[in-house]
Design an enzyme around this catalytic site. Structure first.
Site, PDB file in Angstrom:
ATOM      1  N   LYS A  74       1.561  -3.313  -3.932  1.00  0.00           N
ATOM      2  CA  LYS A  74       0.751  -4.055  -2.978  1.00  0.00           C
ATOM      3  C   LYS A  74      -0.832  -3.394  -3.273  1.00  0.00           C
ATOM      4  O   LYS A  74      -0.934  -2.229  -3.361  1.00  0.00           O
ATOM      5  CB  LYS A  74       1.169  -3.550  -1.528  1.00  0.00           C
ATOM      6  CG  LYS A  74       0.485  -4.171  -0.624  1.00  0.00           C
ATOM      7  CD  LYS A  74       1.265  -3.762   0.845  1.00  0.00           C
ATOM      8  CE  LYS A  74       0.415  -4.326   2.111  1.00  0.00           C
ATOM      9  NZ  LYS A  74       1.101  -4.175   3.468  1.00  0.00           N
ATOM     10  N   SER A 148       2.377  -7.935   6.149  1.00  0.00           N
ATOM     11  CA  SER A 148       1.220  -8.196   5.071  1.00  0.00           C
ATOM     12  C   SER A 148       1.679  -7.997   3.664  1.00  0.00           C
ATOM     13  O   SER A 148       0.972  -8.489   2.739  1.00  0.00           O
ATOM     14  CB  SER A 148       0.143  -6.994   5.530  1.00  0.00           C
ATOM     15  OG  SER A 148       0.694  -6.019   5.244  1.00  0.00           O
ATOM     16  N   SER A 172       5.230  -5.229   8.211  1.00  0.00           N
ATOM     17  CA  SER A 172       4.481  -5.648   6.941  1.00  0.00           C
ATOM     18  C   SER A 172       5.504  -5.377   5.688  1.00  0.00           C
ATOM     19  O   SER A 172       5.221  -6.387   4.790  1.00  0.00           O
ATOM     20  CB  SER A 172       3.344  -4.704   6.599  1.00  0.00           C
ATOM     21  OG  SER A 172       2.082  -5.320   7.438  1.00  0.00           O
TER      22      SER A 172
END
Lengths: 444, 444
Positions: A74, A148, A172
């Site tokens: 990420k 996210s 997330s």
């Protein structure tokens, strides 16, 4: 489109049916063929090819536990050689090094293909809050990817990598896997060093993992976990090998569950619950204290933690930040010190209440999400839809739980269904054991 | 003027040389003879006499562990039959019941004589912040009593009761015993229920004990401790019986200690340290992380916790509150939510650092106070003197330590000297064991 698991990759490298270089080339071709689908913010194809070749040329490297295994990270976590953007180009910087938890994967022979898309500053659970391409769920029909950690979930769901590193503050690391039919594992806070992660809410953040296979989660957790003196919340893992069949599983009364009018999801969850109840001894805990903690998070002062991290940047680059993200983070300024202490007192009460519930149950099983949304639905009402997405995830880190989102089939109309297994901190082995049993109801 | 210990009282009741009624009468006479010395806010002589007579008339009561033992309670803790004042008459209320931790003492046969004086709203470490009579240390010469648990320390130091219940947030349970030559024990937070205590800083408060004898502390701790579901910070006691002779005792470099120009105190502490070093195996930990946590407390946002509790009262009764207390509590309004989270991040770092230090030592021994003050000195500069008094105590609850202040003789000019023994939470048995050895250097 399931890609090979770590074990399958390693076996194929050993029997010569694949090589790291050949596999990396195949994956890079897939990524290129898909074009910009919103999964990746950066891919360094040349570096990945070079790294595969180096590993192949290094004596003994093939014994490494992640020899030649590609993975994704990420883009809120530092990896040397890639800019860290947080999905905000104006914020981007070249990191001085690699996050130590990710470095452990590289040291184990893994190959970082690149950095994945996210809701800007990891602020969102829906996946649309990005100035890059807005990703869609692998289930299609304009379904949001979730966020996210949108790109990390997609890279796994698309079969490009067997696992990806993500993060989880308010869900997330669980919502995007739930919306893409893969596993989203949020370990207990402190097991994986957060050094090299740009914080969202520093007191709640943790690194998380996406994978398609529970054994891959176990392997990667074992490699990444370790006390890091530079992370003040770091703590050692605790092993706990219980017989899953003897676990006491909490399934709240269905009247306490919310599906926000999504009867297909309610029906699908009911069917999944029934399977859980067949596999485990169950009891019926109240859901209210968990949801009350979740409300504290999304309505309370913890948003000020985002302001601690991004306040100075916002002051100088307001126009460079997505309006919805800017509005949420700036909202942290309305909270006073007394607001924080009041909310922390209430949280302490809820934590104590939840701890007592976990004296009579080992794990709690809930829906990961109560419904799904399309990209236009989220763009039309970005805050309310986001709150709905976090209904079952907001409380996880506040209450210091560990959790894993487990795929559980589809709704009648073909949307993803996911169960979330939660347990108190340090019972990570327990939630993974339950996840394995749910995916393979007849274990050897 | 040392009064009888619990064991001595019980023995005298058994051999008939005393009775509860006779002893209570003697104590009440002493209290009356001294007149208003600032120790007590309320004494109910009639109720105490009645209770003694009732106990004597109750079959089997003489077997109770605190049969007929008089004690005192700080006037920020509810005891049915006494107003709770917090040393602020305008705030006073009649409680609906008795704090459960105190009720355990009554159930064990003890007799509550009354409620003791304190720095208003438990805000202060000096003892002068009271609208009642300002107490003085038993060491005389206009020396302050210390605060906020001034009256509880005095009731013990004057020999009126063998033990008293006090509280400790930033040192309130250790500074007054240190300035009156008795023991001040701040157990680990959560061992004694804080239900029925009017909070100062709810996240840091704990009940504490004053006594003249370590065995009395052990006995009373054992009776009072217990998990209380109504106290969200409640946690169970942990037993740990180590051989004190084998403990590793941290004594920081004397260059890191501050005595604020008080060379007599520095000399006396040096002599006391030397005795510690003869009795134990020692090492030299850095003091800086402890002091840094203390600075966070007195300069940081935790004061806003006092505003949570007393803000509404202050708004309506500003003129009824002592100006220095009003000023301190109102100061909590200047802190924002981001201030709290920033300070908590720093605290997390310091806690992790201190936890690592306690991997190589069992207890830390420090001065309880670096110097003493007279009442006029404190009144002339109430905030700076108070900060000096908390130099070694401010960090205790923030870092989740337990501690006991142990009398260690006097300075050359006759002022009290005290050593403070600190250990990580739940090592209460350890600090009491060290205290016992320090008081009796040649144990059987």
């Amino acid at each position: 489109v399931r890609g090979p698991s770590v074990a399958e990759l390693l076996a194929s490298y050993r029997d010569g049916s694949r090589s790291p270089s050949a596999h990396v080339a195949t994956v890079l071709e897939t990524v290129e063929r898909r074009g910009d689908d919103g999964t990746w913010i950066s891919v360094d194809a040349a570096a990945a090819r070079r790294r595969a070749a180096e590993l192949e040329a290094t004596p003994g490297a093939s014994d490494l536990p992640l020899y030649g295994v590609p993975f994704a990270v990420k883009d809120s976590i530092d990896v040397a050689g890639f800019a860290t953007t947080l999905a905000c180009p104006a914020y981007a910087y070249e990191p001085g090094g690699t996050a130590p938890a990710v470095q452990r994967l590289l040291d184990a022979g893994a190959i970082c293909l690149g950095k994945t898309n996210l809701d800007q500053f990891a602020t969102g659970l829906n996946g649309t809050r990005t100035p890059y391409t807005v990703p869609r769920s692998v289930f299609g029909d304009d379904l949001i990817s979730g966020g996210s950690s949108s790109g990390s979930a997609l890279a796994v769901a698309l079969g490009e990598v067997p696992f990806a590193v993500a993060t989880d503050t308010a869900g997330s690391g669980r919502v995007p896997p739930a919306l893409n039919g893969v596993l989203g594992f949020k370990p207990s806070r402190g097991l994986l060093s957060t050094v090299g992660l740009v914080p969202a809410c520093r007191s709640l953040d943790c690194l998380s993992l996406v994978a398609a296979d529970v054994d891959d989660l176990r392997l990667v957790l074992g490699l990444m976990a370790g006390v890091d003196e530079r992370d003040p919340w770091s703590r050692p893992r605790r092993r706990r090998a219980d017989d899953p069949a003897r676990l006491r599983v909490g399934l709240p009364d269905e009247a306490e569950l919310s599906f926000f009018g999504d009867t297909a999801m309610a029906d699908a969850h009911h069917a999944a619950r029934t399977a859980v109840a067949r596999a485990f001894s169950t009891l019926t805990p109240p859901l209210a204290p968990f949801l009350a903690a979740g409300e504290l998070l999304y309505a309370g002062p913890w948003v000020a933690e985002r302001l601690v991290e991004f306040g100075d940047f916002l002051d100088e680059h307001r126009a460079d930040v997505l309006p919805v993200v800017e509005q949420i983070i700036s909202g942290g300024a309305r909270f006073s010190a007394t607001d924080v202490f009041r909310a922390q007192y209430r949280l302490a009460e809820l934590k104590a209440e939840v701890a007592r519930l976990f004296e009579t149950m080992d794990v709690l099983v809930l829906p990961s999400v109560g419904t799904t949304f399309t990209v236009p639905e989220v763009l039309a009402d970005p805050v309310a839809t986001n709150t709905v997405l976090g209904h079952y995830t907001h409380f996880g880190n506040l209450l210091d739980l560990c959790a894993v989102a487990v795929p559980a089939g589809t709704t009648e109309d073909g949307r993803p269904v996911s169960l979330m297994v939660l347990a108190p901190a340090l019972d990570d082995d327990l939630v993974l054991g339950v996840a394995a049993r749910l995916l393979d109801p007849l274990p050897a």
